[in-house]
Design a protein around this motif. Structure first.
Motif, PDB file in Angstrom:
ATOM      1  N   GLN A   1       0.840  -1.184   0.000  1.00  0.00           N
ATOM      2  CA  GLN A   1       0.000   0.000   0.000  1.00  0.00           C
ATOM      3  C   GLN A   1       0.874   1.232   0.000  1.00  0.00           C
ATOM      4  OE1 GLN A   1      -2.543   0.562   3.427  1.00  0.00           O
ATOM      5  NE2 GLN A   1      -3.954   1.865   2.295  1.00  0.00           N
ATOM      6  N   GLY A   2       0.517   2.192  -0.858  1.00  0.00           N
ATOM      7  CA  GLY A   2       1.246   3.444  -0.922  1.00  0.00           C
ATOM      8  C   GLY A   2       0.659   4.467   0.023  1.00  0.00           C
ATOM      9  N   GLY A   3       1.063   5.702  -0.175  1.00  0.00           N
ATOM     10  CA  GLY A   3       0.577   6.780   0.674  1.00  0.00           C
ATOM     11  C   GLY A   3       1.633   7.246   1.658  1.00  0.00           C
ATOM     12  N   LYS A   4       1.222   8.099   2.559  1.00  0.00           N
ATOM     13  CA  LYS A   4       2.157   8.700   3.517  1.00  0.00           C
ATOM     14  C   LYS A   4       2.853   7.644   4.361  1.00  0.00           C
ATOM     15  CE  LYS A   4       2.366  12.102   7.249  1.00  0.00           C
ATOM     16  NZ  LYS A   4       1.589  13.074   8.075  1.00  0.00           N
ATOM     17  N   ASN A   5       2.109   6.659   4.818  1.00  0.00           N
ATOM     18  CA  ASN A   5       2.682   5.575   5.612  1.00  0.00           C
ATOM     19  C   ASN A   5       2.659   4.296   4.783  1.00  0.00           C
ATOM     20  OD1 ASN A   5       1.053   7.343   7.977  1.00  0.00           O
ATOM     21  ND2 ASN A   5       3.148   6.788   8.434  1.00  0.00           N
ATOM     22  N   ALA A   6       3.540   4.251   3.779  1.00  0.00           N
ATOM     23  CA  ALA A   6       3.579   3.095   2.882  1.00  0.00           C
ATOM     24  C   ALA A   6       3.918   1.839   3.657  1.00  0.00           C
ATOM     25  CB  ALA A   6       4.617   3.330   1.784  1.00  0.00           C
ATOM     26  N   LEU A   7       3.283   0.751   3.269  1.00  0.00           N
ATOM     27  CA  LEU A   7       3.554  -0.499   3.966  1.00  0.00           C
ATOM     28  C   LEU A   7       3.649  -1.648   2.983  1.00  0.00           C
ATOM     29  CD1 LEU A   7       0.886  -2.620   4.312  1.00  0.00           C
ATOM     30  CD2 LEU A   7       0.014  -0.626   5.522  1.00  0.00           C
ATOM     31  N   ALA A   8       4.337  -2.688   3.417  1.00  0.00           N
ATOM     32  CA  ALA A   8       4.445  -3.924   2.647  1.00  0.00           C
ATOM     33  C   ALA A   8       4.386  -5.081   3.627  1.00  0.00           C
ATOM     34  CB  ALA A   8       5.755  -3.958   1.859  1.00  0.00           C
ATOM     35  N   MET A   9       3.615  -6.104   3.296  1.00  0.00           N
ATOM     36  CA  MET A   9       3.516  -7.296   4.130  1.00  0.00           C
ATOM     37  C   MET A   9       3.711  -8.522   3.249  1.00  0.00           C
ATOM     38  SD  MET A   9       0.502  -6.464   6.917  1.00  0.00           S
ATOM     39  CE  MET A   9      -0.855  -6.245   5.787  1.00  0.00           C
ATOM     40  N   ARG A  10       4.434  -9.491   3.777  1.00  0.00           N
ATOM     41  CA  ARG A  10       4.682 -10.747   3.076  1.00  0.00           C
ATOM     42  C   ARG A  10       4.386 -11.897   4.038  1.00  0.00           C
ATOM     43  NH1 ARG A  10       4.621  -7.335  -0.028  1.00  0.00           N
ATOM     44  NH2 ARG A  10       6.124  -6.721  -1.627  1.00  0.00           N
ATOM     45  N   PHE A  11       3.785 -12.973   3.512  1.00  0.00           N
ATOM     46  CA  PHE A  11       3.396 -14.097   4.351  1.00  0.00           C
ATOM     47  C   PHE A  11       3.741 -15.415   3.687  1.00  0.00           C
ATOM     48  CE2 PHE A  11       0.642 -10.505   5.072  1.00  0.00           C
ATOM     49  CZ  PHE A  11       0.827 -10.299   6.431  1.00  0.00           C
ATOM     50  N   ASP A  12       4.232 -16.346   4.507  1.00  0.00           N
ATOM     51  CA  ASP A  12       4.546 -17.678   4.004  1.00  0.00           C
ATOM     52  C   ASP A  12       4.605 -18.640   5.188  1.00  0.00           C
ATOM     53  OD1 ASP A  12       6.972 -17.130   5.264  1.00  0.00           O
ATOM     54  OD2 ASP A  12       8.105 -16.950   3.401  1.00  0.00           O
ATOM     55  N   ALA A  13       5.183 -19.812   4.964  1.00  0.00           N
ATOM     56  CA  ALA A  13       5.326 -20.827   6.016  1.00  0.00           C
ATOM     57  C   ALA A  13       3.996 -21.139   6.686  1.00  0.00           C
ATOM     58  CB  ALA A  13       6.371 -20.393   7.050  1.00  0.00           C
ATOM     59  N   PHE A  14       2.935 -21.193   5.898  1.00  0.00           N
ATOM     60  CA  PHE A  14       1.611 -21.465   6.442  1.00  0.00           C
ATOM     61  C   PHE A  14       1.543 -22.869   7.036  1.00  0.00           C
ATOM     62  CE2 PHE A  14       1.072 -18.676   2.698  1.00  0.00           C
ATOM     63  CZ  PHE A  14       0.699 -17.526   3.363  1.00  0.00           C
TER      64      PHE A  14
END
Length: 262
Positions: A221-234
Motif C-alpha cells: 500500500q502506498g501513501g504517507k505511511n507506505a507499507l508492505a507485508m509478506r506471508f509464508d510458512a503457512f
C-alpha cells in the motif's frame, strides 16, 4: 534534541494505519471444519475467473483454518522504518526480529513469557540506566517491555485472522489486475482503494494464491505511511527455545523508556 518514542509510538501508528486502511494478511493451513471445500481449493476451482469480491470471500474463508504462519510487516514512517519479521502460532509461540531503522532486536515468546535481546545501541535507548549486567542479555518482564513485543507477535496473527481488506468493508473498492508468480506461487493480484477519510492510506494491491488454498501472500500500500507485508510458512511448526537462564535478566526492576533521542 527531541525525544521520539521507539518503538511504542511507531507500533501504534502502524496498527492504526493498517486498521483504517483495512489491510491484513489472510492465510490458512487446513479448511475450517464445515467450510465449503471449494473455499480452500484455490486455482483448482478457477479462482482467477471469479469476481474480485468472490476471490476475497474465498480467501477469507480459507483463513478460518489458520494455525501458524511467518509474516514480515514493513511500515515507512516519518520517524523511520518499522519492520517485524515473526513466525507465530495460535498457541502463543513467536520467534523472530523487530527492527527500527535497521537495528534489530531478537524476540521470542513461549506461553506467557516474552524475551527480548536488544543490541547495545537499542539497549541504551530502551533502558537508560542499563549497566554492564544487561549487555548481550535477554530481557524479560511482564510489564511495558514484554507487553510491547508481545503486541508485535499478536499483531502478525491478528492481521492474518481478524480484519483488513479481506474482511467485509464497504470502504474498500476491489479490482482484478493480473495473475503472476509471487514468491514462487501463482497468484491473483487484486487492486484496492480505501474509501475517503484521513489515515486510510493510498491505493494498493494484494496477492492471493491461485494454486492450492487461497492464502494471502502479500499486501502493498502506498501513501504517507507506505507499507508492505509478506506471508509464508503457512501451517509450519513454530519452534521456540527459551534462552539459557544465565543469559536472562528480569527487566522489571529497571526504568524502561522505549525512547530514543534524535
Amino acid at each position: 534534541m527531541r525525544a521520539r518514542q521507539w518503538p511504542a509510538t511507531t507500533a501504534l501508528v502502524g496498527l492504526v494505519v493498517l486498521g483504517m486502511a483495512g489491510v491484513v494478511s489472510v492465510a490458512a493451513c487446513d479448511p475450517h471444519p464445515g467450510a465449503d471445500p471449494e473455499a480452500a481449493a484455490g486455482a483448482g476451482s478457477g479462482l482467477e475467473n471469479l469476481t474480485p469480491d468472490q476471490i476475497v470471500a474465498k480467501s477469507r474463508e480459507a483463513d478460518a483454518g489458520l494455525t501458524s504462519l511467518r509474516g514480515t510487516v514493513r511500515l515507512e514512517q516519518e520517524s523511520g522504518t518499522l519492520e517485524y519479521a515473526l513466525s507465530v502460532d495460535r498457541n502463543g509461540a513467536c520467534s523472530g526480529t523487530v527492527s527500527q531503522g535497521g537495528v534489530d532486536a531478537e524476540v521470542r515468546r513461549q506461553g506467557g513469557t516474552v524475551w527480548v535481546k536488544p543490541p547495545a545501541a537499542m539497549l541504551r535507548a530502551m533502558v537508560p540506566d542499563a549497566g554492564p549486567e544487561l549487555a548481550d542479555k535477554w530481557l524479560t518482564n511482564a510489564g511495558l517491555l514484554g507487553g510491547l513485543y508481545a503486541g508485535y507477535c499478536d499483531a502478525v496473527l491478528r492481521f492474518a485472522t481478524d480484519g483488513g481488506p479481506l474482511k467485509p468493508a464497504d470502504a474498500v473498492e476491489w479490482s482484478r489486475t493480473a495473475v503472476r508468480p509471487v514468491g514462487g506461487t501463482r497468484a491473483v493480484i487484486l487492486g484496492f482503494h480505501p474509501g475517503g477519510g484521513a489515515g486510510q492510506g493510498g491505493p494498493g494491491t494484494v496477492a492471493i494464491a491461485a494454486d492450492g488454498p487461497p492464502y494471502l501472500l502479500s499486501v502493498d500500500q502506498g501513501g504517507k505511511n507506505a507499507l508492505a507485508m509478506r506471508f509464508d510458512a503457512f501451517g509450519e511448526p513454530v519452534a521456540v527455545t527459551p534462552p539459557p537462564a544465565d543469559q536472562v535478566v528480569d527487566a522489571g526492576g529497571y526504568r524502561i523508556t522505549l525512547g530514543i533521542q534524535r
